[in-house]
Design an enzyme around this catalytic site. Structure first.
Site, PDB file in Angstrom:
ATOM      1  N   ASP A  10      14.209 -33.758  42.267  1.00 28.78           N
ATOM      2  CA  ASP A  10      14.907 -32.470  42.314  1.00 28.78           C
ATOM      3  C   ASP A  10      15.315 -32.062  43.733  1.00 28.78           C
ATOM      4  OD1 ASP A  10      14.716 -31.095  39.399  1.00 28.78           O
ATOM      5  OD2 ASP A  10      12.979 -32.372  39.763  1.00 28.78           O
ATOM      6  N   HIS A  12      18.460 -31.821  44.792  1.00 27.77           N
ATOM      7  CA  HIS A  12      19.610 -30.915  44.657  1.00 27.77           C
ATOM      8  C   HIS A  12      20.495 -30.923  45.903  1.00 27.77           C
ATOM      9  CE1 HIS A  12      18.668 -28.999  40.775  1.00 27.77           C
ATOM     10  NE2 HIS A  12      17.411 -29.273  41.094  1.00 27.77           N
ATOM     11  N   ASP A  51      18.037 -35.105  39.273  1.00 30.17           N
ATOM     12  CA  ASP A  51      18.675 -34.044  40.051  1.00 30.17           C
ATOM     13  C   ASP A  51      18.689 -34.391  41.531  1.00 30.17           C
ATOM     14  OD1 ASP A  51      19.265 -32.672  37.780  1.00 30.17           O
ATOM     15  OD2 ASP A  51      17.877 -31.011  38.110  1.00 30.17           O
ATOM     16  N   HIS A  87      21.424 -31.848  36.200  1.00 32.57           N
ATOM     17  CA  HIS A  87      22.423 -31.413  37.188  1.00 32.57           C
ATOM     18  C   HIS A  87      23.332 -32.566  37.602  1.00 32.57           C
ATOM     19  CE1 HIS A  87      21.195 -27.241  38.525  1.00 32.57           C
ATOM     20  NE2 HIS A  87      20.235 -27.561  37.672  1.00 32.57           N
ATOM     21  N   HIS A 157      13.185 -36.928  33.214  1.00 27.10           N
ATOM     22  CA  HIS A 157      13.666 -35.645  33.728  1.00 27.10           C
ATOM     23  C   HIS A 157      13.876 -34.722  32.539  1.00 27.10           C
ATOM     24  CE1 HIS A 157      15.595 -33.164  36.891  1.00 27.10           C
ATOM     25  NE2 HIS A 157      16.244 -32.641  35.856  1.00 27.10           N
ATOM     26  N   HIS A 188      12.566 -32.256  36.852  1.00 21.83           N
ATOM     27  CA  HIS A 188      13.128 -31.076  36.191  1.00 21.83           C
ATOM     28  C   HIS A 188      12.399 -29.791  36.583  1.00 21.83           C
ATOM     29  CE1 HIS A 188      15.637 -28.903  33.435  1.00 21.83           C
ATOM     30  NE2 HIS A 188      14.636 -28.528  32.679  1.00 21.83           N
ATOM     31  N   HIS A 190      10.200 -27.509  39.136  1.00 22.66           N
ATOM     32  CA  HIS A 190      10.257 -27.479  40.596  1.00 22.66           C
ATOM     33  C   HIS A 190       8.919 -27.212  41.275  1.00 22.66           C
ATOM     34  CE1 HIS A 190      14.889 -26.827  41.157  1.00 22.66           C
ATOM     35  NE2 HIS A 190      14.584 -27.861  40.381  1.00 22.66           N
TER      36      HIS A 190
END
Length: 382
Positions: A10, A12, A51, A87, A157, A188, A190
């Site tokens: 994650d 991002h 992600d 994402h 995820h 997934h 956080h």
């Protein structure tokens, strides 16, 4: 045979929290920290449980920086193994995941569940994110996996019911995980989390390496942010927590009856802990006391500009007195709950139907998901 693997998730890349360029840079910096740690520790591989990017069509800036950072890992002969998260996954047919660009440059490997990727004697499987509407497919796929031994890893995820028990937020239960793996690398969610099972295997959520949303602050203060270093010196793994250095974010409370003193105290506390101009915090403010005009409130908050990168009214819990009666401002219940309430109360759908409609709204750009939901709602093949 000793094998060490860094589990991250994650990241991002490209996320610009509150439209701040500084926050986008922070996200790149923590990713770079993790890659530098992997090189320093001389790990055998880095695994990423989804992600990687914040959106499925990342900016050129996000892609170029990802290439630069991952090239350091390639130059150190350390493979980067990943699965796409929700994402990362395009909602429209015909669009490719951004991972494909990095694969073409031989910077990452995309894992699958048909055939494991082998690091020394460790089998590594991965399942890309599967949406809620297709969770039966996920359960079927999980049941088909049979590793040779506990020296194995499965990347997922997905939302997990025992951790995210809200309708529409989970796609699987912990009991659906296939037996036999030594390490289950989940993405997934956080906030870090881990569970050592009775057979010695470990289910672990690495979490995001930075604070992406204010609700992660409590988890960050308890568990930190970063990654897990997996040590497969024996048949079953052991974990070491690896922390990243992140920009602080804090939830603070002020009362309109004591604004100047409260703001002064916040400034004083932050000055004690501030580690430099580049580490100014983000503040999420809860306002209590008597209701006041927003323009006057923000004028009083101006001194925080000297010490904070950004601040926002997180919750307005002020009250207003009229003719000796006290009114509390209604709090936001969340858009999902409002939609579900409307569909069940006024449109007379049952709760399962309402949740399917909510999923259709959230995935309106995905023709496959919308058609699947319509079939389930109507019983008609489209």
């Amino acid at each position: 045979m000793m094998v060490q693997i860094l589990h991250i998730s994650d990241t991002h890349l490209g996320k610009r929290q509150y439209s701040l360029a500084e926050r986008e840079k922070d996200i790149y910096d923590v990713f770079s920290q993790l890659i530098d740690i992997a090189i320093k520790e001389r790990v055998d591989a880095v695994i990423h449980s989804g992600d990687l990017f914040d959106v499925s069509n990342p900016t050129t800036n996000a892609l170029v920086i990802a290439v630069k950072i991952l090239k350091k890992l390639k130059d150190a002969n350390i493979p980067f193994l990943s699965i796409p998260g929700d994402h990362d996954t395009p909602k429209r047919k015909g669009y490719i995941i951004p991972h494909n660009i990095l694969t073409e440059l031989d910077l990452i490997k995309i894992l699958n569940y048909d055939k494991p990727y082998i690091i020394k004697d460790i089998e590594i499987y991965g399942i890309p994110h599967i949406p809620t509407v297709s969770k039966n497919v996920l359960v079927s796929t999980l049941s088909s996996l049979k590793p040779k031994s506990s020296r194995s890893i499965l990347l997922l995820h997905q939302g997990v019911k025992q951790i995210l028990p809200y309708d529409g937020s989970w796609q699987m239960e912990l009991g659906s995980l296939p037996k036999g793996f030594g390490y289950y690398a989940l993405g997934h969610l956080h906030t870090r989390w881990r569970l050592i099972q009775d057979d010695g295997s470990i289910i672990a959520i690495a979490g995001s390496p930075d604070i992406m949303r204010e609700e992660e602050i409590e988890g960050y203060e308890k568990f930190g942010k970063g990654a897990y270093l997996i040590d497969f010196s024996k048949d079953l793994p052991t974990l070491t927590t690896i922390n990243t250095t992140v920009r602080p974010q804090k939830v603070v409370t002020i009362n309109t009856k004591n604004l100047k003193n409260d703001i002064s105290k916040i400034k004083s506390d932050l000055l004690k802990n501030n580690k430099g101009e580049n580490n100014k915090p983000i503040l999420h403010i809860i306002v209590e006391g008597e209701r006041m005009r927003k323009d006057l409130l923000y004028r009083e908050l101006l001194p925080l500009n000297d010490i904070a990168l950004y601040y926002r009214i997180y919750k307005d819990e002020t009250i207003q007195s009229v003719d000796n009666l006290t009114y509390t401002l209604p709090q936001d219940r969340g858009l999902d709950k409002i939609i579900i309430e409307y569909l069940t109360k006024y449109e007379k759908f049952n709760e399962d139907e309402a949740n399917l409609i909510l999923q259709m709204i959230k995935n309106v750009d995905s023709e496959d998901i919308v058609n699947e939901i319509l079939k389930r709602l109507t019983g008609v093949n489209l």
